[in-house]
Design a protein around this motif. Structure first.
Motif, PDB file in Angstrom:
ATOM      1  N   PRO A 153       1.630   9.794  -5.512  1.00  0.00           N
ATOM      2  CA  PRO A 153       1.359   8.464  -4.967  1.00  0.00           C
ATOM      3  C   PRO A 153       2.528   7.496  -5.107  1.00  0.00           C
ATOM      4  O   PRO A 153       2.688   6.616  -4.274  1.00  0.00           O
ATOM      5  CB  PRO A 153       0.145   7.992  -5.759  1.00  0.00           C
ATOM      6  N   TYR A 201      -4.800   5.246  -2.084  1.00  0.00           N
ATOM      7  CA  TYR A 201      -4.599   5.624  -3.487  1.00  0.00           C
ATOM      8  C   TYR A 201      -5.933   6.021  -4.104  1.00  0.00           C
ATOM      9  O   TYR A 201      -6.935   5.310  -3.983  1.00  0.00           O
ATOM     10  CB  TYR A 201      -3.986   4.441  -4.258  1.00  0.00           C
ATOM     11  N   LEU A 218      -2.943  -0.692  -2.468  1.00  0.00           N
ATOM     12  CA  LEU A 218      -3.453   0.609  -2.896  1.00  0.00           C
ATOM     13  C   LEU A 218      -4.471   1.157  -1.902  1.00  0.00           C
ATOM     14  O   LEU A 218      -4.488   2.355  -1.611  1.00  0.00           O
ATOM     15  CB  LEU A 218      -4.060   0.503  -4.296  1.00  0.00           C
ATOM     16  N   SER A 230      -8.051   5.941  -6.879  1.00  0.00           N
ATOM     17  CA  SER A 230      -8.179   5.228  -8.155  1.00  0.00           C
ATOM     18  C   SER A 230      -9.086   5.948  -9.149  1.00  0.00           C
ATOM     19  O   SER A 230      -9.182   5.530 -10.299  1.00  0.00           O
ATOM     20  CB  SER A 230      -8.678   3.803  -7.914  1.00  0.00           C
ATOM     21  N   VAL A 238       2.382   1.815  -3.067  1.00  0.00           N
ATOM     22  CA  VAL A 238       1.883   2.066  -4.425  1.00  0.00           C
ATOM     23  C   VAL A 238       2.848   1.478  -5.446  1.00  0.00           C
ATOM     24  O   VAL A 238       2.437   0.807  -6.398  1.00  0.00           O
ATOM     25  CB  VAL A 238       1.659   3.575  -4.664  1.00  0.00           C
TER      26      VAL A 238
END
Length: 97
Positions: free
Chosen positions: A4, A74, A69, A76, A10
């Motif tokens: 990422p 992304y 993000l 998480s 990011v």
């Protein structure tokens, strides 16, 4: 899959989440200077960028970080393990912060 942090969004999101003064206060008892770029301040003023050139990159903005993000898809839910050299306690403390 791709890492990422290879996505500029990011990396920018992480900058938006960092609180440099808080890190300095917790890790080294406030005995450091926030550099204006990526080169440590102790390397000399002649290597430092002017703060006006970099301030926009270091602005704390959690909402913008979340947007970045999300845009980067992304994950998480994933956890990351950070490995550090155990060379000295300052490095370990900084990594913990």
């Amino acid at each position: 899959g791709p890492r990422p942090w290879n996505d500029i969004r990011v990396r920018e999101a992480f900058y938006r989440l960092l609180l440099p003064q808080q890190i300095i206060d917790l890790a080294v008892g406030g005995k450091a200077v926030i550099p204006t770029g990526v080169i440590p301040a102790g390397f000399g003023k002649e290597l430092q960028l002017d703060a006006s050139e970099t301030a926009k990159y270091f602005k704390n903005d959690p909402a913008a970080a979340k947007q970045l993000l999300t845009a980067a898809n992304y994950d998480s839910s994933k956890t990351w393990e950070v490995l550090i050299s155990a060379g000295n306690s300052a490095s370990q403390t900084m990594a913990e912060v």
